[in-house]
Design a protein around this motif. Sequence first.
Motif, PDB file in Angstrom:
ATOM      1  N   ALA A   1      55.270  32.537  35.923  1.00 13.47           N
ATOM      2  CA  ALA A   1      54.617  33.772  35.478  1.00 13.47           C
ATOM      3  C   ALA A   1      53.404  34.095  36.348  1.00 13.47           C
ATOM      4  O   ALA A   1      53.159  35.257  36.692  1.00 13.47           O
ATOM      5  N   THR A   2      52.632  33.067  36.699  1.00 16.84           N
ATOM      6  CA  THR A   2      51.461  33.273  37.551  1.00 16.84           C
ATOM      7  C   THR A   2      51.873  33.768  38.931  1.00 16.84           C
ATOM      8  O   THR A   2      51.202  34.628  39.517  1.00 16.84           O
ATOM      9  N   LEU A   3      52.969  33.244  39.444  1.00  6.81           N
ATOM     10  CA  LEU A   3      53.472  33.695  40.744  1.00  6.81           C
ATOM     11  C   LEU A   3      53.853  35.174  40.691  1.00  6.81           C
ATOM     12  O   LEU A   3      53.549  35.939  41.620  1.00  6.81           O
ATOM     13  N   VAL A   4      54.499  35.585  39.609  1.00  6.84           N
ATOM     14  CA  VAL A   4      54.874  36.994  39.442  1.00  6.84           C
ATOM     15  C   VAL A   4      53.627  37.878  39.457  1.00  6.84           C
ATOM     16  O   VAL A   4      53.597  38.928  40.112  1.00  6.84           O
ATOM     17  N   LEU A   5      52.595  37.446  38.748  1.00  7.86           N
ATOM     18  CA  LEU A   5      51.354  38.225  38.706  1.00  7.86           C
ATOM     19  C   LEU A   5      50.650  38.228  40.059  1.00  7.86           C
ATOM     20  O   LEU A   5      50.092  39.246  40.474  1.00  7.86           O
TER      21      LEU A   5
ATOM     22  N   ASN B   1      53.400  42.622  34.486  1.00  7.60           N
ATOM     23  CA  ASN B   1      52.992  42.107  33.177  1.00  7.60           C
ATOM     24  C   ASN B   1      54.201  41.781  32.302  1.00  7.60           C
ATOM     25  O   ASN B   1      54.241  40.752  31.622  1.00  7.60           O
ATOM     26  N   VAL B   2      55.211  42.652  32.339  1.00  7.51           N
ATOM     27  CA  VAL B   2      56.433  42.409  31.564  1.00  7.51           C
ATOM     28  C   VAL B   2      57.229  41.256  32.165  1.00  7.51           C
ATOM     29  O   VAL B   2      57.677  40.346  31.455  1.00  7.51           O
ATOM     30  N   LEU B   3      57.393  41.262  33.492  1.00  9.46           N
ATOM     31  CA  LEU B   3      58.152  40.207  34.157  1.00  9.46           C
ATOM     32  C   LEU B   3      57.479  38.848  34.001  1.00  9.46           C
ATOM     33  O   LEU B   3      58.151  37.828  33.857  1.00  9.46           O
TER      34      LEU B   3
ATOM     35  N   PRO C   1      42.937  38.964  36.069  1.00 10.96           N
ATOM     36  CA  PRO C   1      43.356  38.354  37.328  1.00 10.96           C
ATOM     37  C   PRO C   1      44.653  37.569  37.147  1.00 10.96           C
ATOM     38  O   PRO C   1      45.043  37.242  36.012  1.00 10.96           O
ATOM     39  N   PHE C   2      45.291  37.237  38.236  1.00  7.85           N
ATOM     40  CA  PHE C   2      46.619  36.635  38.170  1.00  7.85           C
ATOM     41  C   PHE C   2      46.629  35.270  37.473  1.00  7.85           C
ATOM     42  O   PHE C   2      47.655  34.839  36.949  1.00  7.85           O
TER      43      PHE C   2
ATOM     44  N   ILE D   1      38.082  26.662  37.215  1.00  6.91           N
ATOM     45  CA  ILE D   1      38.282  28.107  37.142  1.00  6.91           C
ATOM     46  C   ILE D   1      37.018  28.787  36.624  1.00  6.91           C
ATOM     47  O   ILE D   1      36.600  29.834  37.133  1.00  6.91           O
ATOM     48  N   VAL D   2      36.382  28.169  35.634  1.00  5.93           N
ATOM     49  CA  VAL D   2      35.147  28.731  35.078  1.00  5.93           C
ATOM     50  C   VAL D   2      34.040  28.724  36.125  1.00  5.93           C
ATOM     51  O   VAL D   2      33.222  29.656  36.193  1.00  5.93           O
TER      52      VAL D   2
END
Length: 231
Positions: free
Chosen positions: A38-42, A50-52, A117-118, A173-174
Amino acid sequence: MRNLLPFFTRIPVKGDFERVKNELWALPLLAPLTSALATLVLYLKLPLSNVLALLSLYLTIGLLHLDGLADWADGVMVKGDRERKIKAMKDLNTGIAGIFAVVMVLFLQVYSLPFLPFYALYLAELNSKFAMLFALATKKPLGRGLGAYFMEGMNGRQLAIGTVLYLLLLLPIVYIEPLSLASLLGLLAGAYVVHLSLENFSGLNGDCIGAVAEITRAGALLGMAVVWQVI
């Protein structure tokens, strides 16, 4: 961690069911795997990403938690005593409350992603998995299903290790983007689901744990989207 994969994802690997309850500390480690596609798609910014991305997520984790969310919502919303609520939750037929809960959780996730963000879905999944660990640590089983089985193996050591792993995966990440702390709002939503479960059923089963996972993820994404837009 390998033993968790067949029971918390659709990744085709074999695991030892007898060892799962002793490896629950590794739940936060699943987040990078379950959110990877999902992260790769974003990241690639594909059309309708967003849907994919959400479809990719559920392709990886399956629909078991969503099914649990629907059953949990039916039980919480029905009027009556504890026994009637548990009966409604265990009913094989999904009621309007369950359908509404699933639609809203899916809608909130799809709606929130374009503002983020992705890597937001990774953060949401990380909080979702940690919320499941937290819910299992309540040690308040309802019935003798999978939820009760997993709770048998939970202890302070597993929770402590899981918390350390969660922080190690979250803090980098934070550090890069402080606004990522808004994902913690998802944990508040998950904690409220635990509270409602104990209030309505006097315990938690697999359906309750599934509801915690789904609502925590949706809450994390919605919380981040609001903070990102306001700030």
